[in-house]
Design an enzyme around this catalytic site. Structure first.
Site, PDB file in Angstrom:
ATOM      1  CG  HIS A  14       0.940  -4.419  -0.468  1.00 60.30           C
ATOM      2  ND1 HIS A  14       0.746  -3.809  -1.817  1.00 60.30           N
ATOM      3  CD2 HIS A  14      -0.100  -5.285  -0.314  1.00 60.30           C
ATOM      4  CE1 HIS A  14      -0.579  -4.213  -2.304  1.00 60.30           C
ATOM      5  NE2 HIS A  14      -1.060  -5.022  -1.099  1.00 60.30           N
ATOM      6  CG  ASP A  73      -0.736  -8.014  -4.077  1.00 61.39           C
ATOM      7  OD1 ASP A  73      -0.480  -9.184  -4.708  1.00 61.39           O
ATOM      8  OD2 ASP A  73      -2.031  -7.847  -3.905  1.00 61.39           O
ATOM      9  CG  HIS A 124      -1.321  -8.342   1.585  1.00 67.40           C
ATOM     10  ND1 HIS A 124      -0.671  -9.457   0.673  1.00 67.40           N
ATOM     11  CD2 HIS A 124      -2.124  -7.896   1.126  1.00 67.40           C
ATOM     12  CE1 HIS A 124      -1.386  -9.100  -0.374  1.00 67.40           C
ATOM     13  NE2 HIS A 124      -2.271  -8.072  -0.124  1.00 67.40           N
ATOM     14  CG  HIS A 127      -4.888  -5.807   1.058  1.00 65.70           C
ATOM     15  ND1 HIS A 127      -3.988  -5.229   0.036  1.00 65.70           N
ATOM     16  CD2 HIS A 127      -5.318  -4.793   1.822  1.00 65.70           C
ATOM     17  CE1 HIS A 127      -3.859  -3.903   0.418  1.00 65.70           C
ATOM     18  NE2 HIS A 127      -4.458  -3.540   1.381  1.00 65.70           N
ATOM     19  CG  ASP A 159      -6.959  -9.429  -3.117  1.00 64.95           C
ATOM     20  OD1 ASP A 159      -6.597  -8.875  -1.951  1.00 64.95           O
ATOM     21  OD2 ASP A 159      -6.470  -9.065  -4.263  1.00 64.95           O
ATOM     22  CG  HIS A 160      -3.889 -11.564  -1.117  1.00 66.47           C
ATOM     23  ND1 HIS A 160      -2.874 -12.203  -1.981  1.00 66.47           N
ATOM     24  CD2 HIS A 160      -4.168 -10.343  -1.767  1.00 66.47           C
ATOM     25  CE1 HIS A 160      -2.694 -11.139  -2.983  1.00 66.47           C
ATOM     26  NE2 HIS A 160      -3.500 -10.328  -2.979  1.00 66.47           N
TER      27      HIS A 160
END
Length: 319
Positions: free
Chosen positions: A247, A318, A140, A142, A144-145
């Site tokens: 998510h 996540d 996805h 976000h 941090d990914h």
């Protein structure tokens, strides 16, 4: 279940030791192995005759350059390398942001997620070099990914990469990459390398129901349960499927499947049928009929067992 323990003395402190999101667990589908984020970061896979296993192991000091490619039909998952295990915020000296690399026996590799700082760990790794990456899959969008993607691509270009890179992810991936590259000097495929995008629609398969709920945001639990896996074809020799996850934004997990292998050859039976030792046994093993000197034809079905299903590796976060 692997016990919680400190990283061994041979592990660089900058390289994390596991795969985690908020739960601190990782899962290898089809292997029966579940571990914690403090487990060793490298998993090697073995292929015994009767049962597949996945084991933790010490890292070998090998070159990061690509090795000679094998037949795509024979590609197997060799190792799983955890480049980042943190969630939302990095832990200096302990955990980087989310990223894992699946190393293949062909010498190629597939990366799943590319959090901030991923290329730092690639550069200190003796197991993987960016030149070996054939595809990067993002679960996805976000930060941090995915915030490490832009730096990794530019570094690969500066190091002389010319082979195309496949980028896979949810709707909006292509727009995000193109905007960042445009605002930071542009991306010229002729001078750098081509980027190929595979965006997974929020409907999953073509004509399916939109998995995003009426209030927007991510996929809903009820719609994910009814959705079917999305086939993404073959990447680096592995069959790749995407599965929707619940998510706060559209989120896809990935299932990587090895090619099926030929069944077990019954050598004793083949010899009794008159097949001589040598190349003919290999032909039968790979599904080819052979003709003996006496004119008789031996079919693979007569001496080879059913095909062995390829192993699966699932990366689901996540959710």
């Amino acid at each position: 279940v692997l016990p919680r323990r400190a990283a061994p003395s041979w592990a660089p402190r900058l390289v994390p030791c596991g795969l985690s999101d908020a739960s601190g667990h990782f899962l290898l589908a089809g292997t029966g192995v579940v571990g914690f984020a403090t487990a060793p970061r490298l998993l090697r896979t073995r292929q015994p005759k009767q049962k597949h296993r996945c084991l933790t192991g010490r890292r070998r000091q090998i070159s990061g350059v690509a090795v000679a490619a094998t037949n795509p039909k024979d590609v197997r998952i060799d190792k799983v390398l955890f480049l980042g295990t943190g969630s939302a915020i990095p832990v200096p000296g302990k955990r980087n942001m989310s990223s894992v690399a699946v190393l293949l026996t062909s010498g190629a590799a597939i990366m799943i997620d590319c959090g901030e700082g991923t290329q730092h760990h690639l550069r200190v790794s003796t197991l993987l070099h960016a030149s070996r990456l054939e595809a990067i899959l993002l679960t996805h969008l976000h930060g941090d990914h995915c915030f490490g993607l832009f730096g990794l691509l530019n570094t690969a270009a500066m190091e002389g990469r010319k082979e195309p890179m496949v980028l896979v992810g949810p709707e909006g991936l292509k727009e995000m990459v193109e905007i960042v590259m445009k605002c930071s000097g542009g991306w010229c495929p002729e001078e750098k390398f081509a980027l190929s995008f595979i965006e997974i629609p929020n409907t999953g398969s073509t004509g399916g129901e939109n998995l995003v709920g009426p209030e927007g945001g991510g996929f809903t639990s009820e719609r994910c349960k009814a959705a079917q896996p999305v086939s993404l074809g073959v990447l680096a020799g592995l069959t790749v499927q995407a599965v929707p996850l619940v998510h706060s934004v559209p989120d896809w997990g990935y299932v990587l499947t090895e090619p099926d292998r030929p069944g077990v050859l019954n050598i004793d039976r083949a010899l009794k049928l008159g097949v001589p030792k040598g190349p003919m046994l290999g032909q039968l093993k790979h599904g080819e009929a052979v003709k003996l000197d006496n004119g008789c034809v031996v079919l693979p079905s007569m001496v080879v067992g059913p095909r062995l299903r390829g192993r699966k590796f699932a990366f689901l976060q996540d959710t």
